[in-house]
Design a protein around this motif. Sequence first.
Motif, PDB file in Angstrom:
ATOM      1  N   SER A 291     106.457 101.538  21.443  1.00 55.74           N
ATOM      2  CA  SER A 291     106.201 102.801  20.743  1.00 55.74           C
ATOM      3  C   SER A 291     106.856 104.000  21.437  1.00 55.74           C
ATOM      4  O   SER A 291     107.376 104.898  20.768  1.00 55.74           O
ATOM      5  CB  SER A 291     104.694 103.025  20.600  1.00 55.74           C
ATOM      6  OG  SER A 291     104.069 103.058  21.872  1.00 55.74           O
ATOM      7  N   THR A 293     109.612 104.124  23.253  1.00 53.93           N
ATOM      8  CA  THR A 293     111.049 104.103  22.994  1.00 53.93           C
ATOM      9  C   THR A 293     111.351 104.584  21.583  1.00 53.93           C
ATOM     10  O   THR A 293     112.280 105.374  21.358  1.00 53.93           O
ATOM     11  CB  THR A 293     111.598 102.684  23.193  1.00 53.93           C
ATOM     12  OG1 THR A 293     111.351 102.273  24.531  1.00 53.93           O
ATOM     13  CG2 THR A 293     113.090 102.635  22.921  1.00 53.93           C
ATOM     14  N   LYS A 294     110.566 104.126  20.619  1.00 54.89           N
ATOM     15  CA  LYS A 294     110.803 104.522  19.225  1.00 54.89           C
ATOM     16  C   LYS A 294     110.580 106.023  19.025  1.00 54.89           C
ATOM     17  O   LYS A 294     111.339 106.699  18.321  1.00 54.89           O
ATOM     18  CB  LYS A 294     109.875 103.722  18.308  1.00 54.89           C
ATOM     19  CG  LYS A 294     110.237 102.244  18.204  1.00 54.89           C
ATOM     20  CD  LYS A 294     109.281 101.501  17.287  1.00 54.89           C
ATOM     21  CE  LYS A 294     109.672 100.037  17.169  1.00 54.89           C
ATOM     22  NZ  LYS A 294     108.737  99.279  16.300  1.00 54.89           N
TER      23      LYS A 294
END
Length: 325
Positions: A291, A293-294
């Motif tokens: 999450s 990184t996104k």
Amino acid sequence: CEGFRSRVPQTAFDVIFHAVVKYLVKDPEKKQEDLVNIAAPFSVTWNDRKEITRLLSQLGLKANLVPEFATTEQFEILSEAAVTAPTCPSFADYIQKALYQKYDVPYFRSPVPIGLENTANWLRNIAEHTGKEDEVEKLIEKEEAAVKPQLDALRNRFNGSDIKLFINAGVGRALYLPVLANELGLNVSGVSALEHDPLLAQDLERNVKAIGDYYVHIGEFQPFEQSAIIDKLKPDVYVGCPFVGAVYKRESGIARMHSFRSDWSPPGQQFGYNGIISYGNLLYRILKNPSLTKKLAGRIKRPYKDWWYQEADPLHYGREVTTNV
């Protein structure tokens, strides 16, 4: 410090160990057939040191880890050891050769104890110099049996998926973390090594034969080159050392390779049999929770201009400078 003025990290390692051999090591009073020198930098964490000591003690051997955390007495008896073993071939190079040339203490340069196969071979090399050939095979069999259920569980979690790692490391981990990744059932899309070493070429060739081909970059941690390489390879996890790495959080999951503060937290461990499971669990947790990184990828621009990522050769400027010289 003076050792880094050359801008070649190896020089600093050599300066340190030159001083150790010149001023601290004493002539041997006796040879200790159960004493094993371990050249271990800060990046060999506290739990790594405990694991190395645990394994050697089961062979009736004493681990003499230097230079970090070592006492004066530990330096003085370096000349009395049965063998000097590496945790990093570049870091250990000077002290191993100096102790051999001055005091006839034998050594070996590879492998280092990262992963199932390389830990076993590291122990076998030590056993050859300490007369523990029979004991070491029993130890390897016992340790591999102990970690097999956990290793199988990790492989099942990764489940043969096409998970790809990019590894940014010094020579030692650049060579041996890909093998550990393969043992966990993961793929290596690329490796960036701090410096070139003849050992690097030999072992890279061995790795490619064993686990398949992958991209290799030699570039002293140049972030702009690595960012372009990662953009092209698109790995799922970037495995980095403390020098660089933050910019890649927007491009892939990020796993630390080690800590310079020699921490004692389990995720920091990679060496020996316990290190296999510890590091495998760290990679699994990163892959299960992407999450951060996104969110970063949706909010943070890439660190360099678009034209740089469109350049076909990430080493374009390095080649240009070399040509002009």
